[in-house]
Design a protein around this motif. Structure first.
Motif, PDB file in Angstrom:
ATOM      1  N   MET A 141       0.816  -1.140   0.238  1.00 53.28           N
ATOM      2  CA  MET A 141      -0.180  -0.250  -0.257  1.00 53.28           C
ATOM      3  C   MET A 141       0.898   1.419   0.009  1.00 53.28           C
ATOM      4  N   LYS A 142       0.466   1.967  -0.657  1.00 47.95           N
ATOM      5  CA  LYS A 142       1.094   3.543  -0.590  1.00 47.95           C
ATOM      6  C   LYS A 142      -0.211   4.492   0.227  1.00 47.95           C
ATOM      7  N   ALA A 143      -0.982   4.759   0.810  1.00 51.72           N
ATOM      8  CA  ALA A 143      -1.895   4.787   0.833  1.00 51.72           C
ATOM      9  C   ALA A 143      -2.970   4.636   1.847  1.00 51.72           C
ATOM     10  N   GLN A 150      -4.055   8.594 -10.601  1.00 50.39           N
ATOM     11  CA  GLN A 150      -2.681   9.494 -11.051  1.00 50.39           C
ATOM     12  C   GLN A 150      -1.402   9.085 -10.227  1.00 50.39           C
ATOM     13  N   THR A 151      -2.082   7.855  -9.057  1.00 48.00           N
ATOM     14  CA  THR A 151      -0.374   7.702  -9.284  1.00 48.00           C
ATOM     15  C   THR A 151       0.817   6.336 -10.075  1.00 48.00           C
ATOM     16  N   GLY A 152      -0.742   5.927 -10.983  1.00 43.24           N
ATOM     17  CA  GLY A 152      -0.801   4.052 -11.670  1.00 43.24           C
ATOM     18  C   GLY A 152      -0.257   3.354 -10.885  1.00 43.24           C
ATOM     19  N   THR A 153      -1.459   3.274  -9.729  1.00 38.80           N
ATOM     20  CA  THR A 153      -1.671   2.101  -9.067  1.00 38.80           C
ATOM     21  C   THR A 153      -3.016   1.021  -8.824  1.00 38.80           C
ATOM     22  N   GLU A 154      -2.898   0.809  -7.694  1.00 32.06           N
ATOM     23  CA  GLU A 154      -4.336   0.558  -7.959  1.00 32.06           C
ATOM     24  C   GLU A 154      -5.047   1.103  -6.537  1.00 32.06           C
ATOM     25  N   HIS A 155      -6.143   0.571  -6.372  1.00 29.72           N
ATOM     26  CA  HIS A 155      -7.275   1.550  -5.843  1.00 29.72           C
ATOM     27  C   HIS A 155      -8.280  -0.043  -5.535  1.00 29.72           C
ATOM     28  N   ALA A 156      -7.955   0.285  -4.124  1.00 29.90           N
ATOM     29  CA  ALA A 156      -9.164  -0.413  -3.433  1.00 29.90           C
ATOM     30  C   ALA A 156      -9.533  -0.215  -2.350  1.00 29.90           C
ATOM     31  N   ASP A 157     -11.203  -0.430  -1.746  1.00 27.02           N
ATOM     32  CA  ASP A 157     -11.870  -0.133  -1.496  1.00 27.02           C
ATOM     33  C   ASP A 157     -12.302  -1.235  -0.004  1.00 27.02           C
ATOM     34  N   LEU A 158     -11.667  -1.402   1.163  1.00 20.67           N
ATOM     35  CA  LEU A 158     -12.269  -2.360   2.303  1.00 20.67           C
ATOM     36  C   LEU A 158     -13.597  -2.740   1.865  1.00 20.67           C
ATOM     37  N   ASP A 159     -15.083  -1.533   1.752  1.00 22.31           N
ATOM     38  CA  ASP A 159     -16.360  -2.400   2.061  1.00 22.31           C
ATOM     39  C   ASP A 159     -16.182  -3.212   0.271  1.00 22.31           C
ATOM     40  N   GLU A 160     -15.600  -2.682  -0.764  1.00 26.27           N
ATOM     41  CA  GLU A 160     -16.071  -3.434  -1.257  1.00 26.27           C
ATOM     42  C   GLU A 160     -15.171  -4.936  -1.062  1.00 26.27           C
ATOM     43  N   LEU A 161     -14.175  -5.478  -0.776  1.00 21.68           N
ATOM     44  CA  LEU A 161     -13.243  -6.157  -0.703  1.00 21.68           C
ATOM     45  C   LEU A 161     -14.249  -7.108   0.739  1.00 21.68           C
ATOM     46  N   ILE A 162     -14.821  -6.104   1.063  1.00 21.13           N
ATOM     47  CA  ILE A 162     -15.993  -7.086   2.252  1.00 21.13           C
ATOM     48  C   ILE A 162     -16.397  -7.628   1.698  1.00 21.13           C
ATOM     49  N   VAL A 163     -18.000  -7.042   0.423  1.00 20.57           N
ATOM     50  CA  VAL A 163     -18.930  -7.436   0.181  1.00 20.57           C
ATOM     51  C   VAL A 163     -18.713  -9.276  -0.837  1.00 20.57           C
ATOM     52  N   GLN A 222      -9.387  16.850  -6.417  1.00 21.51           N
ATOM     53  CA  GLN A 222      -7.987  16.747  -7.091  1.00 21.51           C
ATOM     54  C   GLN A 222      -6.687  17.567  -6.157  1.00 21.51           C
ATOM     55  N   GLN A 223      -8.051  18.587  -5.726  1.00 19.66           N
ATOM     56  CA  GLN A 223      -7.401  19.514  -4.744  1.00 19.66           C
ATOM     57  C   GLN A 223      -6.472  19.046  -3.560  1.00 19.66           C
ATOM     58  N   ILE A 224      -7.229  17.589  -3.046  1.00 22.66           N
ATOM     59  CA  ILE A 224      -6.964  16.667  -1.751  1.00 22.66           C
ATOM     60  C   ILE A 224      -6.086  16.017  -2.232  1.00 22.66           C
ATOM     61  N   VAL A 225      -6.215  15.291  -3.815  1.00 23.62           N
ATOM     62  CA  VAL A 225      -4.921  14.564  -4.309  1.00 23.62           C
ATOM     63  C   VAL A 225      -4.037  15.137  -4.409  1.00 23.62           C
ATOM     64  N   THR A 226      -3.795  16.119  -4.617  1.00 23.22           N
ATOM     65  CA  THR A 226      -2.586  17.143  -5.145  1.00 23.22           C
ATOM     66  C   THR A 226      -1.693  17.045  -3.508  1.00 23.22           C
ATOM     67  N   ILE A 237      -2.259  15.750  -1.121  1.00 27.12           N
ATOM     68  CA  ILE A 237      -1.825  14.239  -0.206  1.00 27.12           C
ATOM     69  C   ILE A 237      -0.487  14.123  -1.510  1.00 27.12           C
ATOM     70  N   GLN A 238      -0.037  14.322  -2.137  1.00 27.12           N
ATOM     71  CA  GLN A 238       0.658  13.491  -3.057  1.00 27.12           C
ATOM     72  C   GLN A 238       1.410  14.293  -3.081  1.00 27.12           C
ATOM     73  N   ASP A 239       1.621  15.530  -2.390  1.00 22.85           N
ATOM     74  CA  ASP A 239       3.031  16.477  -2.106  1.00 22.85           C
ATOM     75  C   ASP A 239       3.394  16.278  -1.280  1.00 22.85           C
ATOM     76  N   TRP A 240       2.050  15.441   0.404  1.00 20.00           N
ATOM     77  CA  TRP A 240       3.136  15.342   1.406  1.00 20.00           C
ATOM     78  C   TRP A 240       3.797  13.822   1.320  1.00 20.00           C
TER      79      TRP A 240
END
Length: 174
Positions: free
Chosen positions: A1-3, A23-36, A154-158, A160-163
């Motif tokens: 995991m990256k974040a 935008q970071t070229g990785t996968e996204h996992a939603d824990l609720d979707e994994l549980i379902v 997008q501003q939130i993603v930026t 996070i990416q900066d941090w």
């Protein structure tokens, strides 16, 4: 995991998580979707048929598995409020990012959403009381807190990416 993204329901975890992963070229996992996927039924059905305690055990098992995979993880709103899950999150080297939103924003986003068991079961006052009780637990698990009300996804993603690009992330407020 990256974040790992945490926060109350309606804070934008899934929306931001998907965009951040894209935008970071990785996968996204939603824990609720994994549980379902693991349970083979909707979360509302798990709560109705097996109860919250069963759901939380399944959530903890799924969280442990998810942390071993690459990408961005969006958790459920209650995930970091369970002591075992909070311990898993804080022990993980993966940065935990809290997406925080005001009461008004949360209510605007979740009102009428039948897919959220707690929205179905609680009135507005009880829902906001739950949000306020959970806030210190979210903050205790977070490495970064972002107040999202005035920001676009997008501003939130930026932010996070900066941090994440900083050499050594420290507990921060954005």
């Amino acid at each position: 995991m990256k974040a790992i993204l945490i926060g109350f329901m309606g804070s934008g975890k899934t929306t931001v998580g998907r965009l951040l992963a894209q935008q970071t070229g990785t996968e996204h996992a939603d824990l609720d979707e994994l549980i379902v996927a693991s349970a083979g039924c909707a979360i509302t059905d798990i709560f109705a048929n097996q109860g919250e305690a069963y759901f939380r055990r399944l959530e903890q098992q799924t969280l442990r598995r998810a942390l071993t995979t690459p990408g961005i993880l969006s958790t459920g709103g209650g995930t970091p409020t369970m002591p075992a899950n909070a311990a898993i999150l804080t022990a993980s080297p993966v940065p935990v990012i809290l997406l925080a939103a005001s009461d008004a924003t949360i209510l605007q986003r979740v009102t009428g959403d039948a897919s959220r068991p707690l929205v179905n079961d609680l009135d507005t006052t009880a829902l906001l009381d739950l949000k306020h009780r959970r806030a210190p637990l979210y903050e205790a698990a977070a490495d970064l807190v972002i107040q999202t009300d005035a920001l676009t996804p997008q501003q939130i993603v930026t932010t996070i990416q900066d941090w994440l690009a900083q050499p050594a992330q420290q507990v921060a407020r954005a």
